[in-house]
Write a protein that holds these residues in place. Structure first.
Motif, PDB file in Angstrom:
ATOM      1  N   ILE A  29     -11.327  -3.677   1.899  1.00 46.73           N
ATOM      2  CA  ILE A  29     -10.091  -4.240   2.458  1.00 46.73           C
ATOM      3  C   ILE A  29      -9.270  -3.139   3.122  1.00 46.73           C
ATOM      4  N   ALA A  30      -9.192  -1.978   2.486  1.00 43.97           N
ATOM      5  CA  ALA A  30      -8.440  -0.856   3.058  1.00 43.97           C
ATOM      6  C   ALA A  30      -9.075  -0.385   4.364  1.00 43.97           C
ATOM      7  N   LEU A  31     -10.402  -0.341   4.407  1.00 43.14           N
ATOM      8  CA  LEU A  31     -11.086   0.076   5.630  1.00 43.14           C
ATOM      9  C   LEU A  31     -10.863  -0.943   6.747  1.00 43.14           C
ATOM     10  N   MET A  59     -12.664  -9.542  12.378  1.00 40.45           N
ATOM     11  CA  MET A  59     -12.373  -8.584  11.320  1.00 40.45           C
ATOM     12  C   MET A  59     -11.271  -9.090  10.392  1.00 40.45           C
ATOM     13  N   VAL A  60     -10.263  -9.730  10.957  1.00 45.09           N
ATOM     14  CA  VAL A  60      -9.190 -10.306  10.140  1.00 45.09           C
ATOM     15  C   VAL A  60      -9.769 -11.390   9.234  1.00 45.09           C
ATOM     16  N   GLY A  61     -10.703 -12.172   9.749  1.00 43.74           N
ATOM     17  CA  GLY A  61     -11.346 -13.205   8.938  1.00 43.74           C
ATOM     18  C   GLY A  61     -12.161 -12.629   7.793  1.00 43.74           C
ATOM     19  N   LEU A  66     -12.426 -11.419   1.876  1.00 44.48           N
ATOM     20  CA  LEU A  66     -12.438 -10.457   0.772  1.00 44.48           C
ATOM     21  C   LEU A  66     -11.183 -10.590  -0.085  1.00 44.48           C
ATOM     22  N   LEU A  67     -10.040 -10.809   0.557  1.00 48.85           N
ATOM     23  CA  LEU A  67      -8.800 -10.996  -0.188  1.00 48.85           C
ATOM     24  C   LEU A  67      -8.845 -12.277  -1.015  1.00 48.85           C
TER      25      LEU A  67
END
Length: 89
Positions: A29-31, A59-61, A66-67
């Motif tokens: 998530i950080a990457l 990428m946002v998806g 993951l979130l």
């Protein structure tokens, strides 16, 4: 190149379990957040770069999924990473 090996190791050391632990949800998530911020700045300068815009949306998806996974598994880790990275939700 904006994303060197050292930058990746620093991100994973800060948000993951170690330098080489690239599999944790927090590290990924950080990457993704780092890459999303970079692409956002690029798109502010180059408004008609539609290929980059598409990549950014994908990428946002991925980061969102993951979130969602982290929220479903461990809500405390989810809240911590949201607060640390300053992600809206």
């Amino acid at each position: 190149m904006y994303l060197t090996k050292e930058v990746k190791q620093e991100i994973f050391a800060k948000h993951g379990k170690g330098n080489n632990d690239t599999g944790t949800a927090e590290g990924q998530i950080a990457l993704f957040t780092f890459r999303i911020n970079h692409l956002t700045e690029h798109l502010k300068r180059n408004r008609k770069d539609f290929n980059t815009e598409r990549s950014l949306v994908k990428m946002v998806g991925k980061r969102r999924s993951l979130l969602d996974y982290l929220k479903k598994k461990e809500i405390n880790r989810y809240r911590a990473i949201i607060k640390e990275l300053g992600i809206r939700k």
